[in-house]
Design a protein around this motif. Sequence first.
Motif, PDB file in Angstrom:
ATOM      1  N   ILE A  52      20.596  46.970  54.878  1.00 44.17           N
ATOM      2  CA  ILE A  52      20.247  47.500  56.211  1.00 44.17           C
ATOM      3  C   ILE A  52      21.210  46.948  57.266  1.00 44.17           C
ATOM      4  N   TYR A  63      14.339  46.879  59.171  1.00 43.07           N
ATOM      5  CA  TYR A  63      13.854  46.143  57.995  1.00 43.07           C
ATOM      6  C   TYR A  63      12.319  46.094  57.980  1.00 43.07           C
ATOM      7  N   GLY A 102      15.810  52.146  53.856  1.00 41.61           N
ATOM      8  CA  GLY A 102      16.349  51.132  54.768  1.00 41.61           C
ATOM      9  C   GLY A 102      17.580  51.622  55.502  1.00 41.61           C
ATOM     10  N   PRO A 137      17.532  43.730  53.125  1.00 44.31           N
ATOM     11  CA  PRO A 137      18.044  43.378  54.463  1.00 44.31           C
ATOM     12  C   PRO A 137      19.572  43.362  54.547  1.00 44.31           C
TER      13      PRO A 137
END
Lengths: 316, 233
Positions: free
Chosen positions: B150, B110, B63, B147
């Motif tokens: 990231i 993502y 990521g 997420p």
Amino acid sequence: MPEAAGVSAVEVRHLSRSFDDRDILSDVSFTVGHGEIFGYLGPNGAGKTTTIRILLGLLAPDAGEVRVLGRDLAADDDARARIGVLFENNGLSDRMSAVGNLAYYAGLYSVDDPEERIDELLTLVGLADRREDLVGTYSTGMKRKLGIARAILHRPEVVFLDEPSSGLDPGAQRMVRDLIVELSRREEMTVFLNSHHLDEVERICSTVAILAGGRIRVFDTVANLTAASGRPAVTVSLADPGDRARACEAVGQLAFVAGCEMDGNGLVCTLSDPGATPDLIAALVGANFRIEEVRRSSRSLEEIYLEHVGSAEVAA
Amino acid sequence: MKTFRVIAGREMRLALRNRSVLISALIFAVWFPVMSALGIAAAAGEDTTAVAGGIAAITLPVGVFMGYLFCADAFLREKRDGTIETLLCTPVSLRRLWEGKAVGVAVPAYLMTLASAAVTIAAVYTLSSAPIAGEPLLILHLAVVVPVWIAAAAGLIGAAQLALGMRENQILGFVFIFGFIFLIVVLQGVAPGGGGLSVTTEGIFAAAGLALLALARFIAGKVTKERIVRTIP
């Protein structure tokens, strides 16, 4: 929103800025009135782009104050919605279409009815038939036209154009020049034009400032600057060049003539009264001299520029 | 909020149109998990928790790397082209611009990371037959922790790319990647249970991700327009 009376479109007061102990701008002051096309001239490295960047709030001044529409653009996000900018790179993404690029900026500026405005501008700059093409496939001139459309998309009150004709062929330069004049009239914008093209500035600007050595060397209207320096001069071409000496002697005795010199086929008369040209013609005709042509002498902006930039370089 | 959506939407569209970045991301999304799957399957066998932990461990570096790949397009390219200067003159604040770009980068990064995780899960399942797809902690890891990391990576790298010159960016880009990977390894080391998938481990990684996100926001707040303009090549 209309501005209060007395507020200039652009105001620069005692502006100074240095980079790495090198003075780029020293005590620069000038104002630009509403609706003017203002030419900002100077050699490479004179500080023109630095001035624009300070006006736009991208750089901070070391000293002095700048205002655009009476606001400090560095501190006022909303005020930036009232100005447009065109830098040399046009601010466009090569990987988006003309419509895509304009729609993006329309979103950032919250333009009302963006589709209609985009259609209107693409038609105005002659790119309506290439609207869906990627900007990366455009020529330099087409990108510049689209860049201008982008800069005025949100109907700014003041638009800053940094070298808008740079890298363009003569035809494209003329097209950009005509477009600036057309937009200034049609959209009633104040145009701040940063340019190296003296001919372009002389043709379209109402006021100019010449920056050299970090200082403003000249700030005046183009009309005043290009009028002959000091007293106004008139060049008279005679049908018979053999009459020059006699005519010069006769003219030299007139009260409103400060001086007379023979030049080519005629005379160059310096007048003590700017409105005395008809009297000069009448006097010459009355003395039976045959006149072929009369024209007011003026200096080109290039001469004025070189004079002031040259003296600044010598001083430096 | 509208300008945020406009900026983020544009970055996502541009990311999905950039073939070279997409191809690089896809190669990495497939190659890295397939190679990792061999190691995970060999080390964890049919221990579902251990396999899920192995998969979770590699999704974070993937990521972060995806974030770095897409950042180069959204932040660095606009700086190199000088387009960023025009954007700084719009009525959008620098913070909003950074936020929109960071999210616009983080979303495709993502999605690529999820694709990579799917490839990894499929490869590991093929090799070990461990039923890991429905593992709740792995789902939590992919839905929350990844997420956040990231977004933090995109925000930090993006802020650095705005603030630094082109040469410094070339050098520091890799420093950032290895810095993130080093941090992940350290956190796995200090987490109880040796970094295997657990509530505690996920809590530590989620907290670290949020801290990095806050750090990115803090650093982005320190970047000035002057700094950006003076480092445009």
